[in-house]
Design an enzyme around this catalytic site. Structure first.
Site, mmCIF file in Angstrom:
data_model
loop_
_atom_site.group_PDB
_atom_site.id
_atom_site.type_symbol
_atom_site.label_atom_id
_atom_site.label_comp_id
_atom_site.label_asym_id
_atom_site.label_seq_id
_atom_site.Cartn_x
_atom_site.Cartn_y
_atom_site.Cartn_z
ATOM 1 N N GLY A 12 0.817 -1.215 0.000
ATOM 2 C CA GLY A 12 0.000 0.000 0.000
ATOM 3 C C GLY A 12 0.848 1.262 0.000
ATOM 4 O O GLY A 12 2.081 1.218 0.102
ATOM 5 N N ASP A 13 0.176 2.401 -0.205
ATOM 6 C CA ASP A 13 0.809 3.721 -0.178
ATOM 7 C C ASP A 13 1.897 3.890 -1.237
ATOM 8 O O ASP A 13 2.860 4.624 -1.035
ATOM 9 C CB ASP A 13 1.396 4.024 1.216
ATOM 10 C CG ASP A 13 0.330 3.973 2.291
ATOM 11 O OD1 ASP A 13 -0.835 4.289 1.984
ATOM 12 O OD2 ASP A 13 0.668 3.616 3.435
ATOM 13 N N LYS A 18 -1.990 9.601 -6.772
ATOM 14 C CA LYS A 18 -1.315 10.551 -7.654
ATOM 15 C C LYS A 18 -1.403 10.100 -9.113
ATOM 16 O O LYS A 18 -1.733 10.889 -10.004
ATOM 17 C CB LYS A 18 0.173 10.698 -7.254
ATOM 18 C CG LYS A 18 0.917 11.510 -8.283
ATOM 19 C CD LYS A 18 2.401 11.646 -8.115
ATOM 20 C CE LYS A 18 2.940 12.052 -9.491
ATOM 21 N NZ LYS A 18 4.237 12.684 -9.484
ATOM 22 N N THR A 129 -6.330 -0.163 10.477
ATOM 23 C CA THR A 129 -6.562 1.279 10.484
ATOM 24 C C THR A 129 -7.733 1.633 11.410
ATOM 25 O O THR A 129 -8.052 2.804 11.573
ATOM 26 C CB THR A 129 -6.887 1.782 9.062
ATOM 27 O OG1 THR A 129 -8.049 1.083 8.596
ATOM 28 C CG2 THR A 129 -5.739 1.534 8.106
ATOM 29 N N GLN A 224 -5.013 -0.206 -1.145
ATOM 30 C CA GLN A 224 -4.042 -1.082 -0.489
ATOM 31 C C GLN A 224 -3.026 -1.603 -1.527
ATOM 32 O O GLN A 224 -2.746 -0.899 -2.478
ATOM 33 C CB GLN A 224 -4.733 -2.245 0.254
ATOM 34 C CG GLN A 224 -5.521 -1.814 1.489
ATOM 35 C CD GLN A 224 -6.871 -1.205 1.182
ATOM 36 O OE1 GLN A 224 -7.685 -1.802 0.499
ATOM 37 N NE2 GLN A 224 -7.126 -0.020 1.696
ATOM 38 N N GLU A 304 4.023 5.933 11.681
ATOM 39 C CA GLU A 304 5.298 5.820 10.973
ATOM 40 C C GLU A 304 5.226 4.642 10.014
ATOM 41 O O GLU A 304 4.768 3.572 10.402
ATOM 42 C CB GLU A 304 6.390 5.486 11.995
ATOM 43 C CG GLU A 304 7.372 6.581 12.188
ATOM 44 C CD GLU A 304 8.495 6.204 13.155
ATOM 45 O OE1 GLU A 304 8.882 5.027 13.224
ATOM 46 O OE2 GLU A 304 8.965 7.126 13.830
ATOM 47 N N ARG A 305 5.657 4.838 8.766
ATOM 48 C CA ARG A 305 5.732 3.685 7.876
ATOM 49 C C ARG A 305 7.104 3.033 8.045
ATOM 50 O O ARG A 305 8.116 3.727 8.127
ATOM 51 C CB ARG A 305 5.547 4.121 6.424
ATOM 52 C CG ARG A 305 4.137 4.616 6.122
ATOM 53 C CD ARG A 305 3.982 5.005 4.651
ATOM 54 N NE ARG A 305 2.690 5.628 4.387
ATOM 55 C CZ ARG A 305 2.493 6.619 3.531
ATOM 56 N NH1 ARG A 305 3.503 7.122 2.851
ATOM 57 N NH2 ARG A 305 1.292 7.116 3.347
ATOM 58 N N LYS A 331 8.376 7.670 -6.367
ATOM 59 C CA LYS A 331 9.253 8.182 -5.313
ATOM 60 C C LYS A 331 10.731 7.905 -5.571
ATOM 61 O O LYS A 331 11.516 7.749 -4.637
ATOM 62 C CB LYS A 331 8.809 7.630 -3.953
ATOM 63 C CG LYS A 331 7.346 7.984 -3.641
ATOM 64 C CD LYS A 331 6.930 7.739 -2.217
ATOM 65 C CE LYS A 331 7.184 8.934 -1.327
ATOM 66 N NZ LYS A 331 6.375 8.938 -0.098
ATOM 67 N N SER A 332 11.089 7.838 -6.855
ATOM 68 C CA SER A 332 12.492 7.606 -7.206
ATOM 69 C C SER A 332 13.369 8.705 -6.617
ATOM 70 O O SER A 332 14.507 8.464 -6.196
ATOM 71 C CB SER A 332 12.653 7.610 -8.725
ATOM 72 O OG SER A 332 11.550 7.017 -9.357
#
Ligand code: GDP
Ligand code: IMO
Ligand code: MG
Length: 426
Positions: A12-13, A18, A129, A224, A304-305, A331-332
Protein backbone atom coordinates in the site's frame (compact mmCIF):
# COMPACT_ATOMS: atom_id res chain seq x y z
CA UNK A 1 -13.61 -1.68 -24.99
CA UNK A 2 -11.74 -3.03 -22.00
CA UNK A 3 -11.07 -1.60 -18.57
CA UNK A 4 -7.56 -0.76 -17.38
CA UNK A 5 -6.66 -1.48 -13.77
CA UNK A 6 -4.23 0.45 -11.61
CA UNK A 7 -3.12 -1.14 -8.36
CA UNK A 8 -0.40 -1.30 -5.72
CA UNK A 9 2.23 -4.04 -5.89
CA UNK A 10 3.64 -3.67 -2.37
CA UNK A 11 2.02 -3.06 1.04
CA UNK A 12 0.00 0.00 0.00
CA UNK A 13 0.81 3.72 -0.18
CA UNK A 14 2.74 3.30 -3.41
CA UNK A 15 1.25 6.51 -4.83
CA UNK A 16 -1.90 5.19 -6.52
CA UNK A 17 -3.90 8.38 -5.95
CA UNK A 18 -1.32 10.55 -7.65
CA UNK A 19 -1.09 8.38 -10.78
CA UNK A 20 -4.85 7.89 -11.11
CA UNK A 21 -5.16 11.68 -11.13
CA UNK A 22 -2.41 11.95 -13.78
CA UNK A 23 -4.01 9.29 -16.01
CA UNK A 24 -7.64 10.41 -15.56
CA UNK A 25 -7.70 12.76 -18.60
CA UNK A 26 -7.22 9.65 -20.77
CA UNK A 27 -10.42 8.04 -19.38
CA UNK A 28 -14.20 8.65 -19.20
CA UNK A 29 -14.88 6.72 -16.00
CA UNK A 30 -12.78 6.10 -12.87
CA UNK A 31 -14.00 3.41 -10.47
CA UNK A 32 -12.81 2.17 -7.06
CA UNK A 33 -13.30 -1.60 -6.79
CA UNK A 34 -12.40 -2.62 -3.22
CA UNK A 35 -11.30 -1.42 0.19
CA UNK A 36 -12.82 1.46 2.06
CA UNK A 37 -11.69 4.37 4.20
CA UNK A 38 -8.63 2.37 5.26
CA UNK A 39 -7.21 3.85 2.07
CA UNK A 40 -5.54 7.25 1.99
CA UNK A 41 -4.77 8.38 -1.53
CA UNK A 42 -2.81 11.62 -1.75
CA UNK A 43 -2.97 14.06 -4.66
CA UNK A 44 -0.99 17.25 -5.03
CA UNK A 45 -1.43 19.95 -7.64
CA UNK A 46 -1.41 23.75 -7.88
CA UNK A 47 0.15 23.95 -4.41
CA UNK A 48 -2.72 22.05 -2.76
CA UNK A 49 -2.82 18.60 -1.23
CA UNK A 50 -5.85 16.31 -0.89
CA UNK A 51 -6.19 12.91 0.79
CA UNK A 52 -9.03 10.74 -0.55
CA UNK A 53 -10.30 7.76 1.39
CA UNK A 54 -13.47 6.37 -0.21
CA UNK A 55 -13.82 8.67 -3.20
CA UNK A 56 -11.99 7.78 -6.43
CA UNK A 57 -8.98 9.88 -7.40
CA UNK A 58 -10.49 10.96 -10.73
CA UNK A 59 -12.69 13.71 -9.29
CA UNK A 60 -10.31 16.63 -9.81
CA UNK A 61 -10.05 16.38 -13.57
CA UNK A 62 -12.92 17.45 -15.79
CA UNK A 63 -15.78 15.52 -17.29
CA UNK A 64 -15.15 12.04 -15.89
CA UNK A 65 -17.71 9.99 -14.01
CA UNK A 66 -16.37 8.52 -10.76
CA UNK A 67 -17.82 5.35 -9.28
CA UNK A 68 -17.64 3.71 -5.88
CA UNK A 69 -18.05 0.06 -6.89
CA UNK A 70 -19.85 -2.84 -5.24
CA UNK A 71 -16.56 -4.25 -3.89
CA UNK A 72 -16.01 -1.17 -1.73
CA UNK A 73 -17.12 -0.90 1.90
CA UNK A 74 -18.52 2.55 2.66
CA UNK A 75 -18.78 4.37 5.98
CA UNK A 76 -21.51 7.00 5.48
CA UNK A 77 -20.06 9.21 8.23
CA UNK A 78 -16.55 9.30 6.79
CA UNK A 79 -17.97 9.63 3.29
CA UNK A 80 -20.01 12.69 4.30
CA UNK A 81 -16.96 14.21 5.99
CA UNK A 82 -14.83 13.64 2.89
CA UNK A 83 -17.50 14.85 0.46
CA UNK A 84 -18.26 17.98 2.48
CA UNK A 85 -14.55 18.87 2.77
CA UNK A 86 -14.33 18.58 -1.01
CA UNK A 87 -17.41 20.75 -1.44
CA UNK A 88 -15.67 23.43 0.64
CA UNK A 89 -12.79 23.24 -1.87
CA UNK A 90 -15.23 23.76 -4.74
CA UNK A 91 -15.77 20.15 -5.90
CA UNK A 92 -19.47 19.28 -6.17
CA UNK A 93 -19.49 15.50 -6.07
CA UNK A 94 -23.22 15.06 -6.55
CA UNK A 95 -22.59 15.76 -10.26
CA UNK A 96 -19.59 13.50 -10.83
CA UNK A 97 -19.97 10.61 -8.37
CA UNK A 98 -22.09 7.47 -8.52
CA UNK A 99 -22.28 4.83 -5.82
CA UNK A 100 -23.08 1.14 -6.27
CA UNK A 101 -26.20 -0.03 -4.46
CA UNK A 102 -24.31 -3.24 -3.79
CA UNK A 103 -21.46 -1.60 -1.84
CA UNK A 104 -21.56 -2.74 1.78
CA UNK A 105 -22.05 -0.30 4.64
CA UNK A 106 -19.66 0.09 7.54
CA UNK A 107 -21.76 0.43 10.71
CA UNK A 108 -20.61 2.21 13.89
CA UNK A 109 -20.49 -1.19 15.59
CA UNK A 110 -18.17 -2.51 12.85
CA UNK A 111 -15.61 0.05 13.96
CA UNK A 112 -16.09 -0.90 17.60
CA UNK A 113 -15.74 -4.57 16.65
CA UNK A 114 -12.53 -3.82 14.74
CA UNK A 115 -11.08 -2.32 17.95
CA UNK A 116 -12.40 -5.21 20.08
CA UNK A 117 -10.89 -7.80 17.71
CA UNK A 118 -7.54 -6.05 17.79
CA UNK A 119 -7.59 -5.78 21.61
CA UNK A 120 -8.44 -9.48 21.88
CA UNK A 121 -5.45 -10.39 19.68
CA UNK A 122 -3.07 -8.58 22.03
CA UNK A 123 0.53 -8.73 20.81
CA UNK A 124 -0.61 -10.59 17.68
CA UNK A 125 -2.73 -7.64 16.55
CA UNK A 126 -2.78 -6.76 12.85
CA UNK A 127 -2.41 -3.04 13.37
CA UNK A 128 -5.53 -2.24 11.37
CA UNK A 129 -6.56 1.28 10.48
CA UNK A 130 -9.48 0.89 12.91
CA UNK A 131 -12.07 1.74 10.26
CA UNK A 132 -14.17 -1.42 10.67
CA UNK A 133 -12.92 -2.99 7.43
CA UNK A 134 -12.48 -6.59 8.66
CA UNK A 135 -15.86 -6.85 10.45
CA UNK A 136 -17.71 -5.31 7.48
CA UNK A 137 -16.23 -7.75 4.95
CA UNK A 138 -16.85 -10.56 7.47
CA UNK A 139 -20.54 -9.65 7.54
CA UNK A 140 -20.55 -9.50 3.75
CA UNK A 141 -19.17 -13.04 3.32
CA UNK A 142 -21.27 -14.44 6.19
CA UNK A 143 -24.33 -12.95 4.45
CA UNK A 144 -25.19 -10.57 7.25
CA UNK A 145 -24.19 -7.28 5.66
CA UNK A 146 -26.19 -4.17 4.89
CA UNK A 147 -25.74 -2.56 1.52
CA UNK A 148 -26.11 0.98 0.20
CA UNK A 149 -29.27 -0.07 -1.70
CA UNK A 150 -30.78 -1.50 1.49
CA UNK A 151 -31.02 2.02 2.90
CA UNK A 152 -33.87 2.57 0.41
CA UNK A 153 -35.86 -0.45 1.65
CA UNK A 154 -38.77 -0.19 4.10
CA UNK A 155 -37.23 -2.66 6.58
CA UNK A 156 -33.84 -0.88 6.77
CA UNK A 157 -34.31 0.31 10.37
CA UNK A 158 -35.09 -3.23 11.61
CA UNK A 159 -32.19 -4.73 9.72
CA UNK A 160 -29.84 -2.10 11.11
CA UNK A 161 -31.07 -2.81 14.64
CA UNK A 162 -30.64 -6.59 14.18
CA UNK A 163 -27.07 -6.10 12.92
CA UNK A 164 -26.25 -3.82 15.84
CA UNK A 165 -27.59 -6.31 18.39
CA UNK A 166 -25.58 -9.10 16.78
CA UNK A 167 -22.43 -6.97 16.95
CA UNK A 168 -23.07 -6.14 20.62
CA UNK A 169 -23.31 -9.85 21.41
CA UNK A 170 -20.07 -10.49 19.52
CA UNK A 171 -18.33 -7.74 21.47
CA UNK A 172 -19.59 -9.11 24.75
CA UNK A 173 -18.02 -12.46 23.83
CA UNK A 174 -14.74 -10.60 23.24
CA UNK A 175 -15.01 -9.02 26.70
CA UNK A 176 -15.86 -5.48 25.49
CA UNK A 177 -19.05 -4.13 27.01
CA UNK A 178 -18.59 -0.39 27.50
CA UNK A 179 -20.18 1.39 24.54
CA UNK A 180 -21.22 4.65 26.17
CA UNK A 181 -20.55 6.63 22.97
CA UNK A 182 -22.66 4.35 20.76
CA UNK A 183 -25.91 6.40 20.89
CA UNK A 184 -24.07 9.44 19.56
CA UNK A 185 -22.19 7.44 16.91
CA UNK A 186 -25.46 5.89 15.85
CA UNK A 187 -27.30 9.20 15.55
CA UNK A 188 -24.51 10.61 13.43
CA UNK A 189 -24.44 7.49 11.26
CA UNK A 190 -28.20 7.50 10.62
CA UNK A 191 -27.99 11.16 9.60
CA UNK A 192 -25.12 10.34 7.27
CA UNK A 193 -27.20 7.53 5.72
CA UNK A 194 -29.85 10.16 4.91
CA UNK A 195 -27.11 12.29 3.37
CA UNK A 196 -26.06 9.39 1.11
CA UNK A 197 -29.44 9.63 -0.61
CA UNK A 198 -28.33 12.93 -2.19
CA UNK A 199 -26.08 10.88 -4.43
CA UNK A 200 -26.77 8.84 -7.50
CA UNK A 201 -27.11 5.29 -6.12
CA UNK A 202 -26.87 2.97 -9.10
CA UNK A 203 -26.46 -0.57 -10.41
CA UNK A 204 -22.84 0.14 -11.23
CA UNK A 205 -22.21 -3.21 -12.97
CA UNK A 206 -24.78 -2.23 -15.62
CA UNK A 207 -23.45 1.31 -15.82
CA UNK A 208 -19.85 0.19 -16.41
CA UNK A 209 -20.68 -2.53 -18.92
CA UNK A 210 -22.92 -0.14 -20.86
CA UNK A 211 -20.15 2.45 -20.82
CA UNK A 212 -17.78 -0.14 -22.31
CA UNK A 213 -20.31 -1.00 -25.00
CA UNK A 214 -20.52 2.68 -25.91
CA UNK A 215 -16.75 2.77 -26.36
CA UNK A 216 -16.00 4.66 -23.15
CA UNK A 217 -12.67 4.21 -21.41
CA UNK A 218 -12.70 2.99 -17.82
CA UNK A 219 -9.88 3.06 -15.26
CA UNK A 220 -10.26 0.89 -12.15
CA UNK A 221 -8.50 2.25 -9.06
CA UNK A 222 -7.19 -0.20 -6.50
CA UNK A 223 -6.64 0.46 -2.82
CA UNK A 224 -4.04 -1.08 -0.49
CA UNK A 225 -1.53 -3.34 -2.27
CA UNK A 226 -0.95 -6.90 -3.45
CA UNK A 227 0.93 -7.90 -0.30
CA UNK A 228 -2.19 -6.90 1.68
CA UNK A 229 -4.51 -9.05 -0.45
CA UNK A 230 -6.61 -11.41 1.67
CA UNK A 231 -5.65 -14.45 -0.47
CA UNK A 232 -2.15 -13.66 -1.71
CA UNK A 233 -0.77 -11.17 0.81
CA UNK A 234 1.17 -11.80 4.02
CA UNK A 235 -1.82 -13.45 5.70
CA UNK A 236 -3.09 -12.88 8.38
CA UNK A 237 -1.38 -9.46 8.30
CA UNK A 238 -3.48 -8.28 5.39
CA UNK A 239 -6.66 -6.36 4.73
CA UNK A 240 -9.99 -8.14 4.11
CA UNK A 241 -10.47 -7.63 0.38
CA UNK A 242 -8.95 -8.81 -2.90
CA UNK A 243 -6.61 -6.00 -3.80
CA UNK A 244 -5.31 -7.81 -6.91
CA UNK A 245 -6.50 -7.28 -10.49
CA UNK A 246 -9.08 -10.08 -10.16
CA UNK A 247 -10.70 -7.86 -7.50
CA UNK A 248 -11.68 -5.45 -10.27
CA UNK A 249 -13.83 -8.22 -11.81
CA UNK A 250 -15.74 -8.99 -8.61
CA UNK A 251 -15.62 -5.43 -7.29
CA UNK A 252 -17.18 -3.87 -10.39
CA UNK A 253 -18.88 -6.67 -12.30
CA UNK A 254 -16.37 -6.60 -15.13
CA UNK A 255 -15.70 -9.97 -16.81
CA UNK A 256 -12.07 -11.25 -16.85
CA UNK A 257 -11.89 -10.98 -20.65
CA UNK A 258 -12.67 -7.26 -20.31
CA UNK A 259 -9.44 -6.47 -18.46
CA UNK A 260 -7.01 -4.52 -20.64
CA UNK A 261 -3.82 -3.00 -19.27
CA UNK A 262 -2.80 -3.60 -15.68
CA UNK A 263 -0.72 -0.78 -14.22
CA UNK A 264 1.33 -2.01 -11.28
CA UNK A 265 2.67 0.70 -9.01
CA UNK A 266 5.67 0.35 -6.71
CA UNK A 267 8.05 2.61 -4.82
CA UNK A 268 11.73 2.62 -5.78
CA UNK A 269 12.13 1.26 -2.23
CA UNK A 270 9.44 -0.32 -0.01
CA UNK A 271 7.24 0.58 2.96
CA UNK A 272 4.66 -1.03 5.20
CA UNK A 273 2.31 0.27 7.95
CA UNK A 274 0.99 -1.96 10.73
CA UNK A 275 2.26 -5.38 11.82
CA UNK A 276 3.46 -8.33 9.77
CA UNK A 277 6.52 -9.60 7.93
CA UNK A 278 8.67 -7.30 5.81
CA UNK A 279 11.83 -9.15 4.70
CA UNK A 280 13.81 -6.11 3.49
CA UNK A 281 12.89 -3.81 6.39
CA UNK A 282 15.74 -1.59 7.59
CA UNK A 283 16.09 -0.73 11.26
CA UNK A 284 19.17 1.46 10.76
CA UNK A 285 20.02 5.00 9.68
CA UNK A 286 19.29 4.16 6.02
CA UNK A 287 15.69 3.21 6.84
CA UNK A 288 15.31 6.36 8.90
CA UNK A 289 16.65 8.42 6.00
CA UNK A 290 14.08 6.91 3.64
CA UNK A 291 11.31 7.75 6.13
CA UNK A 292 12.54 11.33 6.60
CA UNK A 293 13.13 12.15 2.93
CA UNK A 294 10.03 10.27 1.72
CA UNK A 295 7.81 11.65 4.54
CA UNK A 296 6.77 8.09 5.24
CA UNK A 297 3.93 8.62 7.69
CA UNK A 298 0.45 7.15 7.12
CA UNK A 299 -2.01 9.38 5.23
CA UNK A 300 -4.92 8.06 7.36
CA UNK A 301 -3.49 7.26 10.78
CA UNK A 302 -0.27 9.31 10.82
CA UNK A 303 1.61 6.17 11.85
CA UNK A 304 5.30 5.82 10.97
CA UNK A 305 5.73 3.69 7.88
CA UNK A 306 8.36 0.96 8.13
CA UNK A 307 10.95 1.37 5.34
CA UNK A 308 13.33 -0.91 3.45
CA UNK A 309 14.88 -1.74 0.08
CA UNK A 310 12.85 -2.81 -2.90
CA UNK A 311 11.92 -6.52 -2.73
CA UNK A 312 11.97 -8.07 -6.20
CA UNK A 313 10.94 -11.50 -4.87
CA UNK A 314 7.65 -10.01 -3.66
CA UNK A 315 7.35 -7.76 -6.73
CA UNK A 316 7.84 -10.66 -9.14
CA UNK A 317 5.04 -12.48 -7.32
CA UNK A 318 2.80 -9.40 -7.55
CA UNK A 319 3.50 -9.04 -11.28
CA UNK A 320 2.49 -12.69 -11.76
CA UNK A 321 -0.72 -12.58 -9.69
CA UNK A 322 -1.93 -9.34 -11.28
CA UNK A 323 -0.83 -9.89 -14.87
CA UNK A 324 0.92 -6.52 -14.80
CA UNK A 325 1.47 -5.06 -18.28
CA UNK A 326 3.03 -1.74 -17.22
CA UNK A 327 5.16 -0.91 -14.21
CA UNK A 328 5.01 2.53 -12.64
CA UNK A 329 7.90 3.48 -10.39
CA UNK A 330 7.19 6.04 -7.66
CA UNK A 331 9.25 8.18 -5.31
CA UNK A 332 12.49 7.61 -7.21
CA UNK A 333 13.56 11.09 -6.06
CA UNK A 334 13.68 9.91 -2.44
CA UNK A 335 16.83 7.92 -3.29
CA UNK A 336 18.49 10.82 -5.18
CA UNK A 337 21.24 11.26 -2.61
CA UNK A 338 21.98 7.64 -1.71
CA UNK A 339 25.48 6.33 -2.60
CA UNK A 340 24.30 2.79 -3.16
CA UNK A 341 20.88 1.42 -4.07
CA UNK A 342 20.12 -2.15 -3.06
CA UNK A 343 17.56 -4.50 -4.62
CA UNK A 344 16.62 -7.81 -3.01
CA UNK A 345 16.67 -10.57 -5.65
CA UNK A 346 16.27 -13.67 -3.45
CA UNK A 347 15.75 -14.77 0.15
CA UNK A 348 18.13 -17.00 2.11
CA UNK A 349 16.02 -19.23 4.38
CA UNK A 350 17.75 -21.92 6.48
CA UNK A 351 20.78 -21.76 4.19
CA UNK A 352 18.68 -22.23 1.07
CA UNK A 353 18.33 -19.54 -1.61
CA UNK A 354 14.70 -18.96 -2.54
CA UNK A 355 13.62 -16.74 -5.43
CA UNK A 356 9.87 -17.48 -5.44
CA UNK A 357 7.83 -15.98 -2.62
CA UNK A 358 7.25 -18.86 -0.18
CA UNK A 359 4.15 -19.67 1.94
CA UNK A 360 5.80 -18.68 5.18
CA UNK A 361 7.65 -15.38 5.48
CA UNK A 362 6.53 -14.81 9.06
CA UNK A 363 7.96 -17.51 11.31
CA UNK A 364 11.31 -18.05 9.52
CA UNK A 365 14.49 -15.98 9.47
CA UNK A 366 14.88 -14.41 6.06
CA UNK A 367 18.19 -12.98 4.94
CA UNK A 368 17.65 -10.88 1.81
CA UNK A 369 20.14 -11.46 -1.00
CA UNK A 370 20.95 -8.02 -2.43
CA UNK A 371 22.35 -6.72 -5.67
CA UNK A 372 24.03 -3.33 -5.15
CA UNK A 373 23.80 -0.64 -7.77
CA UNK A 374 25.52 2.74 -7.75
CA UNK A 375 23.34 5.71 -6.76
CA UNK A 376 22.65 8.48 -9.29
CA UNK A 377 23.42 11.33 -6.89
CA UNK A 378 21.42 13.81 -8.96
CA UNK A 379 18.27 15.70 -7.93
CA UNK A 380 15.45 14.53 -10.20
CA UNK A 381 12.53 16.61 -8.81
CA UNK A 382 12.65 19.09 -11.69
CA UNK A 383 13.13 16.63 -14.53
CA UNK A 384 10.26 16.21 -16.96
CA UNK A 385 11.79 14.28 -19.83
CA UNK A 386 13.25 10.81 -19.78
CA UNK A 387 16.20 11.89 -21.94
CA UNK A 388 17.44 13.98 -19.00
CA UNK A 389 17.48 11.11 -16.50
CA UNK A 390 20.88 10.24 -14.98
CA UNK A 391 22.47 7.09 -16.39
CA UNK A 392 22.77 5.28 -13.06
CA UNK A 393 19.04 5.77 -12.61
CA UNK A 394 18.12 4.40 -16.05
CA UNK A 395 20.45 1.48 -15.29
CA UNK A 396 18.48 0.86 -12.09
CA UNK A 397 15.22 0.87 -14.08
CA UNK A 398 16.68 -1.45 -16.73
CA UNK A 399 17.78 -3.83 -13.95
CA UNK A 400 14.25 -3.92 -12.49
CA UNK A 401 12.65 -4.37 -15.91
CA UNK A 402 14.95 -7.32 -16.61
CA UNK A 403 14.21 -8.94 -13.24
CA UNK A 404 10.43 -8.46 -13.52
CA UNK A 405 10.06 -8.93 -17.27
CA UNK A 406 7.72 -5.92 -17.67
CA UNK A 407 8.54 -2.38 -18.87
CA UNK A 408 8.50 0.64 -16.55
CA UNK A 409 6.36 3.12 -18.48
CA UNK A 410 5.80 5.93 -15.97
CA UNK A 411 8.21 7.42 -13.43
CA UNK A 412 7.32 9.70 -10.56
CA UNK A 413 9.93 12.12 -9.25
CA UNK A 414 7.93 14.13 -6.72
CA UNK A 415 4.46 14.32 -5.14
CA UNK A 416 3.05 16.94 -7.54
CA UNK A 417 0.95 16.01 -10.56
CA UNK A 418 3.58 17.71 -12.74
CA UNK A 419 6.46 15.67 -11.35
CA UNK A 420 5.67 12.72 -13.55
CA UNK A 421 7.58 11.34 -16.53
CA UNK A 422 5.53 9.35 -19.02
CA UNK A 423 8.09 7.37 -21.02
CA UNK A 424 8.03 6.82 -24.76
CA UNK A 425 7.13 3.16 -24.22
CA UNK A 426 3.81 4.04 -22.48
P1 GDP B 1 -1.55 5.72 -2.18
O1 GDP B 1 -2.28 5.24 -0.97
O2 GDP B 1 -1.00 4.59 -2.99
O3 GDP B 1 -2.35 6.67 -3.03
O4 GDP B 1 -0.28 6.52 -1.64
P2 GDP B 1 -0.27 7.57 -0.42
O5 GDP B 1 -0.91 8.83 -0.85
O6 GDP B 1 -0.76 6.94 0.83
O7 GDP B 1 1.29 7.73 -0.20
C1 GDP B 1 2.13 8.23 -1.19
C2 GDP B 1 2.82 9.48 -0.63
O8 GDP B 1 3.94 9.80 -1.42
C3 GDP B 1 1.94 10.71 -0.66
O9 GDP B 1 2.30 11.54 0.40
C4 GDP B 1 2.30 11.36 -2.00
O10 GDP B 1 2.07 12.75 -2.01
C5 GDP B 1 3.77 11.06 -2.06
N1 GDP B 1 4.32 10.86 -3.41
C6 GDP B 1 3.72 10.27 -4.49
N2 GDP B 1 4.60 10.18 -5.51
C7 GDP B 1 5.75 10.70 -5.08
C8 GDP B 1 7.04 10.85 -5.67
O11 GDP B 1 7.31 10.47 -6.80
N3 GDP B 1 8.02 11.44 -4.90
C9 GDP B 1 7.78 11.86 -3.63
N4 GDP B 1 8.77 12.40 -2.96
N5 GDP B 1 6.57 11.73 -3.05
C10 GDP B 1 5.59 11.15 -3.75
P1 IMO C 1 -3.81 2.67 0.60
O1 IMO C 1 -4.99 2.46 -0.34
C1 IMO C 1 -1.19 0.97 3.63
C2 IMO C 1 -2.97 -1.98 6.35
C3 IMO C 1 -3.13 -1.60 7.80
C4 IMO C 1 -2.98 -2.96 8.46
C5 IMO C 1 -3.69 -3.89 7.46
C6 IMO C 1 -5.14 -4.20 7.81
O2 IMO C 1 -3.69 4.06 1.09
O3 IMO C 1 -2.57 2.13 -0.01
P2 IMO C 1 -7.41 -2.78 7.71
O4 IMO C 1 -7.77 -1.49 8.37
O5 IMO C 1 -7.49 -2.77 6.23
O6 IMO C 1 -8.12 -3.96 8.32
O7 IMO C 1 -5.85 -3.00 8.10
O8 IMO C 1 -3.65 -3.23 6.21
N1 IMO C 1 -3.58 -1.04 5.39
C7 IMO C 1 -2.89 -0.19 4.61
N2 IMO C 1 -1.57 0.07 4.56
N3 IMO C 1 -2.03 1.58 2.78
C8 IMO C 1 -3.36 1.31 2.80
O9 IMO C 1 -4.22 1.80 1.88
C9 IMO C 1 -3.85 0.42 3.78
N4 IMO C 1 -5.08 -0.04 4.10
C10 IMO C 1 -4.89 -0.95 5.07
O10 IMO C 1 -2.10 -0.72 8.20
O11 IMO C 1 -1.63 -3.35 8.51
MG1 MG D 1 -2.25 5.50 1.11
Amino acid sequence: MKVDVLLGLQWGDEGKGKVVDVLTPRYDVVARFQGGPNAGHTLEFEGKKYVLRSIPSGIFQHGQVNIIGNGVVLDPVLFREEAEALRQSGVDLTKVLKISKKAHLILPTHRLLDAANEAAKGAAKIGTTGKGIGPTYTDKTSRNGLRVGDTLMPDFAQRYEAAKQRHLRQMEALGTTNHSNLPELEKNWLEAVEYLRNYDLIDSEHYINNALKEGKKVLCEGAQGTMLDVDFGSYPFVTSSNTVSAGACTGLGVAPNKIGRVFGIFKAYCTRVGSGPFPTELFDETGKRMRDIGHEYGAVTGRERRCGWVDLVALKYAVMINGVTDLIMMKSDVLDDFDTIRACVAYKINGETVSELPFDIQSVDIEPVYVDLPGWKTPMNQLSDESALPKNFTDYIAFIEKELGVPVTILSVGPDREQTIVRKNF
